[in-house]
Design an enzyme around this catalytic site. Structure first.
Site, PDB file in Angstrom:
ATOM      1  N   CYS A   1       0.800  -1.221   0.000  1.00 14.70           N
ATOM      2  CA  CYS A   1       0.000   0.000   0.000  1.00 14.70           C
ATOM      3  C   CYS A   1       0.836   1.276   0.000  1.00 14.70           C
ATOM      4  O   CYS A   1       0.288   2.375  -0.004  1.00 14.70           O
ATOM      5  CB  CYS A   1      -0.944  -0.020   1.193  1.00 14.70           C
ATOM      6  SG  CYS A   1      -1.959  -1.498   1.205  1.00 14.70           S
TER       7      CYS A   1
ATOM      8  N   HIS B   1      -2.289   8.325   6.065  1.00 17.64           N
ATOM      9  CA  HIS B   1      -2.518   6.949   5.599  1.00 17.64           C
ATOM     10  C   HIS B   1      -3.833   6.445   6.185  1.00 17.64           C
ATOM     11  O   HIS B   1      -4.672   5.926   5.455  1.00 17.64           O
ATOM     12  CB  HIS B   1      -1.348   6.063   6.011  1.00 17.64           C
ATOM     13  CG  HIS B   1      -1.423   4.677   5.482  1.00 17.64           C
ATOM     14  ND1 HIS B   1      -1.480   4.395   4.137  1.00 17.64           N
ATOM     15  CD2 HIS B   1      -1.450   3.468   6.118  1.00 17.64           C
ATOM     16  CE1 HIS B   1      -1.525   3.086   3.957  1.00 17.64           C
ATOM     17  NE2 HIS B   1      -1.518   2.500   5.149  1.00 17.64           N
TER      18      HIS B   1
ATOM     19  N   HIS C   1      -9.670   1.661   1.138  1.00 23.58           N
ATOM     20  CA  HIS C   1      -8.220   1.514   0.981  1.00 23.58           C
ATOM     21  C   HIS C   1      -7.940   0.879  -0.376  1.00 23.58           C
ATOM     22  O   HIS C   1      -8.212  -0.300  -0.592  1.00 23.58           O
ATOM     23  CB  HIS C   1      -7.672   0.636   2.110  1.00 23.58           C
ATOM     24  CG  HIS C   1      -6.188   0.642   2.215  1.00 23.58           C
ATOM     25  ND1 HIS C   1      -5.364   1.181   1.242  1.00 23.58           N
ATOM     26  CD2 HIS C   1      -5.353   0.173   3.185  1.00 23.58           C
ATOM     27  CE1 HIS C   1      -4.108   1.039   1.616  1.00 23.58           C
ATOM     28  NE2 HIS C   1      -4.071   0.424   2.783  1.00 23.58           N
TER      29      HIS C   1
END
EC number: 2.3.1.41
Length: 473
Positions: A224, A364, A400
């Site tokens: 990620c 994040h 996400h």
């Protein structure tokens, strides 16, 4: 994508690209607030220039953003995407692409109604994995935004134009179907496109082949953190004179049975099936895991010299970045935040920015129990005063997006700089006491951004931070 309870296997640190430290002094100038809703922006940092670190001044090494393109749960238009974010709309819904009724998590940021018409021909449209389609469409839209669509691309030296679009998972649908064909029908029924369309470098390769771009071309896969790693590496190619222009970012299409099932097995996902739109709730005490998303986010990055020479529409400046590794655990972040705080500090050093100049962080913030607070702890190590900094969580609305997360969040960051408006972090019902920042809870806020940073972290302890500001000649 961190914060699981798993075995104590240790990850090895990556070998990130290092930027040559050839820096010159830069005098900061304070300008007026930007015009709202315009792509060009001329804000600069308002901090004192007396003790400010040195910023790059060489137009061959200054890196600017001249185009942005995306594929998202809110569509394929950058302005429409940001309007949805500003309105606080959730893109999360029950999955209907396949039967998810037996999964403990049955929702995500699934893209619907996607069309590649005008960007991918019919034959390839039928063959390509969605991960590759998203990459190609977002890349070409970014070029259109940079005034390099169609024949205009022939006006640049294609030998010095590269592509660096990464992915965390690669062509997962093609891979899954290939394995299924092998098991059910034998090896003769495996598609000849199985390997080419499954490997992670093919998005960058196909975009370059389609456009004739002969510069640096590869992909980075750091889970990620992928997109930010790509921005960092792309900028360094430009600064070293290896490229005039780079198309960089991330792409992902993992909302398929094996992708959903894999993250379920990791115990990473929220299971709030009765209310999917409130499931992604970063920093909220009732958060229970992240929500899967998908899409692509791509920037056109150029040397200032190249952009000025061709009269490019400059929308922001990439100031610098950094990458490193927690060297702690495969999936859990360091609770003390040392890896992330070090990464932020190195990013600011690379950017020639003091901590006092940063007043916006696109976090994040995945909505995991450990990850959200670990990031906050790291930020507090670097920024001694939290009163002037606003933080928000794009993932609260789009989920996400794994390898594409940093790309889509970089676009949101640039739009915040351009418009003077920050999108909200939605689903802020009962925030953690330790989060004493302004997280822009539930409603957008007007905010003049001086310097912004965008954080992305990934399984393996991969940390990445990039810094942006308004462009000022």
């Amino acid at each position: 994508m961190q914060a699981l309870q798993s075995s104590s296997l240790r990850a090895s640190p990556p070998n990130p690209l290092r930027l040559p430290s050839n820096r010159q002094s830069h005098q900061l100038i304070t300008n007026a607030r930007p015009l709202r809703r315009q792509q060009r922006s001329f804000i600069s940092a308002s901090a004192s220039t007396v003790s400010a670190p040195k910023r790059e001044t060489d137009p061959k090494k200054r890196v600017v953003i001249t185009g942005m393109g995306l594929v998202s749960v809110f569509g394929n238009d950058v302005d429409a995407y940001y309007e949805k974010l500003l309105s606080g709309e959730s893109g999360i819904s029950l999955i209907d692409r396949f039967d998810a009724s037996k999964f403990p998590t049955r929702f995500g940021g699934q893209i619907r109604g996607f069309s590649s018409e005008g960007y991918i021909d019919g034959k390839n449209e039928r063959r390509l994995d969605d991960c590759l389609k998203y990459c190609i469409v977002a890349g070409k839209k970014a070029l259109e935004s940079a005034n390099l669509g169609g024949d205009k691309l022939n006006t640049i030296d294609k030998r010095k134009a590269g592509v660096l679009v990464g992915t965390g998972m690669g062509g997962l649908t093609v891979f899954s179907e290939g394995v299924q064909n092998l098991i059910e029908k034998g090896h003769r029924r495996i598609s000849p496109f199985f390997i080419p369309y499954a490997i992670t470098n093919m998005g960058s390769a196909l975009l370059a082949i389609d456009l004739g771009l002969m510069g640096p071309n590869y992909s980075i896969s750091t889970a990620c953190a992928t997109s930010n790693y790509c921005f960092y590496a792309a900028a360094n190619h430009i600064r070293r004179g290896e490229a005039d222009m780079m198309i960089a970012g991330g792409t992902e299409a993992a909302i398929i049975p094996i992708g959903l099932g894999g993250f379920v097995a990791c115990r990473a996902l929220s299971q709030r099936n009765d209310d999917p739109q409130t499931a992604s709730r970063p920093w909220d005490k009732a958060r229970d895991g992240f929500v899967m998303g998908e899409g692509a986010g791509v920037l056109v990055m150029e040397s200032l010299e190249h952009a000025m020479k061709r009269g490019a529409p400059i929308v922001a400046e990439y100031l610098g970045g950094a990458v490193n590794c927690d060297a702690h655990h495969m999936t859990d972040p360091r609770a003390d935040g040392l890896g992330v705080s070090s990464c932020i500090e190195r990013c600011l050093e690379d950017a020639g920015v003091s901590p006092e100049e940063v007043n916006y962080i696109n976090a994040h913030a995945t909505s995991t129990l450990a990850g959200d607070l670990a990031e906050i702890n790291a930020i507090k190590k670097v920024f001694k005063s939290t009163s002037g900094i606003k933080i928000n969580a794009t993932k609260s609305m789009i989920g996400h997006c794994l390898g594409a997360a940093g790309g889509l969040e970089a676009i949101a960051t640039v739009k915040a700089i351009n418009t003077g408006w920050l999108h909200p972090s939605i689903n802020q019902f009962n925030p953690e006491q330790a989060v004493d920042f302004d997280t822009v809870p539930n409603e957008k806020k007007q905010h003049e951004v001086d310097v912004a940073i965008s954080n992305s972290f990934g399984f393996g302890g991969h940390n990445s931070v990039v810094a942006f500001s308004a462009f000022k000649p």
